[in-house]
Design an enzyme around this catalytic site. Structure first.
Site, mmCIF file in Angstrom:
data_model
loop_
_atom_site.group_PDB
_atom_site.id
_atom_site.type_symbol
_atom_site.label_atom_id
_atom_site.label_comp_id
_atom_site.label_asym_id
_atom_site.label_seq_id
_atom_site.Cartn_x
_atom_site.Cartn_y
_atom_site.Cartn_z
ATOM 1 N N LYS A 262 1.490 3.871 -3.145
ATOM 2 C CA LYS A 262 1.081 5.267 -2.946
ATOM 3 C C LYS A 262 2.264 6.215 -3.181
ATOM 4 C CE LYS A 262 -2.458 6.714 -1.415
ATOM 5 N NZ LYS A 262 -3.681 7.261 -2.076
ATOM 6 N N TYR B 218 0.824 -1.215 0.000
ATOM 7 C CA TYR B 218 0.000 0.000 0.000
ATOM 8 C C TYR B 218 0.856 1.262 0.000
ATOM 9 C CZ TYR B 218 -2.943 3.726 1.891
ATOM 10 O OH TYR B 218 -3.577 4.917 2.093
#
Length: 550
Positions: free
Chosen positions: A299, A295
């Site tokens: 990002k 994640y």
């Protein structure tokens, strides 16, 4: 370290919002908590595990000398927006605040994944218009509520993971001439997500949206919601600076190569093990470059692509830390989905675990969702003048108003002791320095529960050194959860919030009341015990009831 009894634990005095808040739990000492001293001075409070020391170097923000401040309400009026991720937790709260604070706002185009316009309209109604989050707006508009919402919220069929956002060329041409602000809220938030899907949405999705935004003739601002953990840094101070490959990201990272790697893996992998291997690939690639999970890694790639592609487009990046339930708005304790620390807290309250793999002195950098939304709106108004700059805001708590993991769990203990879920005589949360120690403790709990179940059935008690198939599954789940959360339960860095504090200073007194996000004002005892935990438990009960009905 010996536990220190706080005489405040016997007091009944209660005041909120950073003044003086004595514990209302009279039966036990407050191990991590103490009265809130005036926040203009340094406080040093002895707790059971550590001294909590908070030094506030910057002065309290003074309201802007200009009566209009940033001019938030003036900016919002008449503007038209495109928002992705609008049906998610943060996106919904953002839409609610925009419509409530500025009824004179223009249209809000919402990118919705649907097969046709009818299903898009249905999703809009089911997931937004009929949500209890919008109860204040329902009261404001009465019988005309649905008409008002449908006049403001326009569903656009599309998907962030598709080229040109999956929007038809005719629709894209029509709306691009109206949009003033593009807000990127969409993202895949699973820490160990499939690498191919996380890359497509988190890394390349913002770039696709920025390309569309640059074609919007009236564009005032492109605003991207990222995460404070995007730098991969675990110690020291995390600055509010843009990510750039070759500067604060290793030049070895080649995003196009990562996409090819993931695509090749998808082509080669087939069968039941495909998803697992693609998840493992994401974690491997993230850790190879210094990030903890898929994640935050993807990002980070999304931010770097924005920096590379933006040219002269005005960009604001909001980096919130761990977003949890609302502090005040539109009402306290609103939550969508069981988030971040919540599964651990619920398992603790139900007696499924008694400890946590982590450091009690690490920072639990929590931020209420309404404060993230208010900061986002203020930054949008501040930078929505079309200037071609890029500004980053850390919307976080570890610098201005730090909360330790030990303090958080002590607050959870106090609430769950007085309002038990299932365990009547709950013990305080223990902290394990190793995964092996945590695993052993969970194993013992499951084995004891299985022994008890067998004995209730009239079976002779036996030495229990193995678990049932179900028991092993439960153990594996909690071990996996502990591994996932380890970067956060041992997190020692603090997030610099200089830009965020400066933004508050520019706001007028009226703006600061309407769009409050001064993290120093958070009273953690009040928020965790009286707001967040009741809201989380209420939501978990609704989820359980829905499952039972199915």
């Amino acid at each position: 370290m010996a536990m220190t009894t706080n005489l405040l634990a016997t007091s009944k005095a209660v005041k909120l919002h950073g003044v003086r808040f004595f514990s209302s739990f009279l039966s036990r000492p407050n191990h991590f908590l103490a009265c809130r001293l005036p926040q203009s001075i340094t406080r040093r409070v002895q707790t059971s595990c550590c001294y909590r020391e908070t030094s506030y170097k910057s002065p309290e923000p003074e309201p802007s000398s200009v009566s209009d401040g940033v001019g938030i309400i003036r900016f919002l009026k008449g503007k038209t927006y495109l928002i992705t991720g609008a049906t998610g937790f943060l996106g919904k709260v953002l839409i609610e605040k925009l419509l409530r604070a500025s009824p004179g706002i223009g249209k809000i185009f919402i990118l919705i994944k649907s097969k046709d316009q009818e299903s898009a309209n249905k999703r809009l109604y089911d997931e937004i218009i009929s949500s209890d989050l919008f109860s204040h707006l329902k009261q404001m508009h009465g019988r005309s509520y649905e008409e008002f919402m449908k006049s403001k919220l326009i569903p656009i069929i599309g998907e962030i993971g598709e080229e040109n956002l999956g929007i038809g060329s005719e629709v894209a041409a029509n709306i691009s001439g109206e949009i003033d602000v593009v807000i990127s809220c969409a993202g895949r938030t699973t820490f160990d997500d499939r690498y191919d899907l996380a890359l497509n949405v988190n890394a390349f999705g913002p770039g696709r949206l920025l390309s569309f935004a640059k074609d919007c003739k009236k564009l005032k601002l492109f605003l991207h919601i990222s995460t404070a953990y995007v730098t991969g840094k675990k110690e020291g101070t995390v600055l509010e600076t843009p990510l750039c490959i070759g500067k604060n990201i290793t030049s070895d990272l080649n995003i196009e190569h990562e996409l090819k790697l993931a695509s090749e893996a998808v082509r080669k992998l087939h069968g039941s093990g495909e998803i697992k291997k693609l998840k493992e690939l994401g974690i491997q690639r993230a850790q190879h470059y210094g990030w903890e999970n898929t994640y935050t890694f993807t990002k980070a790639m999304g931010e770097t692509l924005i920096q590379t592609m933006r040219e002269d487009a005005p960009v604001v990046i909001i980096r919130p830390s761990i977003i949890e339930s609302s502090y005040k708005e539109p009402f306290p304790g609103w939550l969508q989905g069981i988030r971040m620390s919540d599964p651990i807290i619920l398992a603790y309250g139900k007696g499924q675990i008694s400890g946590l793999w982590g450091d009690s002195q690490s920072f639990a950098d929590i931020i209420p969702v309404d404060m993230v939304v208010n900061a986002t709106i203020a930054a949008m108004a501040k930078h929505g003048c079309g200037n071609s700059d890029l500004k980053v805001y850390n919307v976080t708590s570890s610098h201005a108003n730090p909360l330790r993991v030990g303090e958080l769990m002590d607050l959870c203990y106090q609430h769950l002791y007085d309002f038990p879920l299932t365990v009547i005589d709950l013990a305080r949360m223990k902290f394990h320095s190793s995964l092996e120690s945590f695993t052993s403790s969970v194993f013992d709990i499951i084995a004891k529960q299985e022994r008890g179940t067998k004995n209730e059935g009239g079976e002779a008690e036996e030495s229990h050194t193995t678990l049932s198939f179900k028991g092993r599954g439960i153990l594996n789940y909690f071990v996996s959860l502990a591994r996932t959360y380890e970067p956060y339960t041992f997190f020692q860095a603090r997030f610099d919030d200089t830009n965020t504090r400066s933004l508050i200073q520019e706001m007028s007194m009226e703006e600061r009341k309407i769009f409050e996000f001064d993290i120093k004002s958070i009273d953690w005892e009040h928020y965790i015990v009286n707001v967040h935990l009741p809201g989380m438990i209420r939501l978990s009960n609704i989820v359980v009831s829905a499952v039972i009905e199915l």
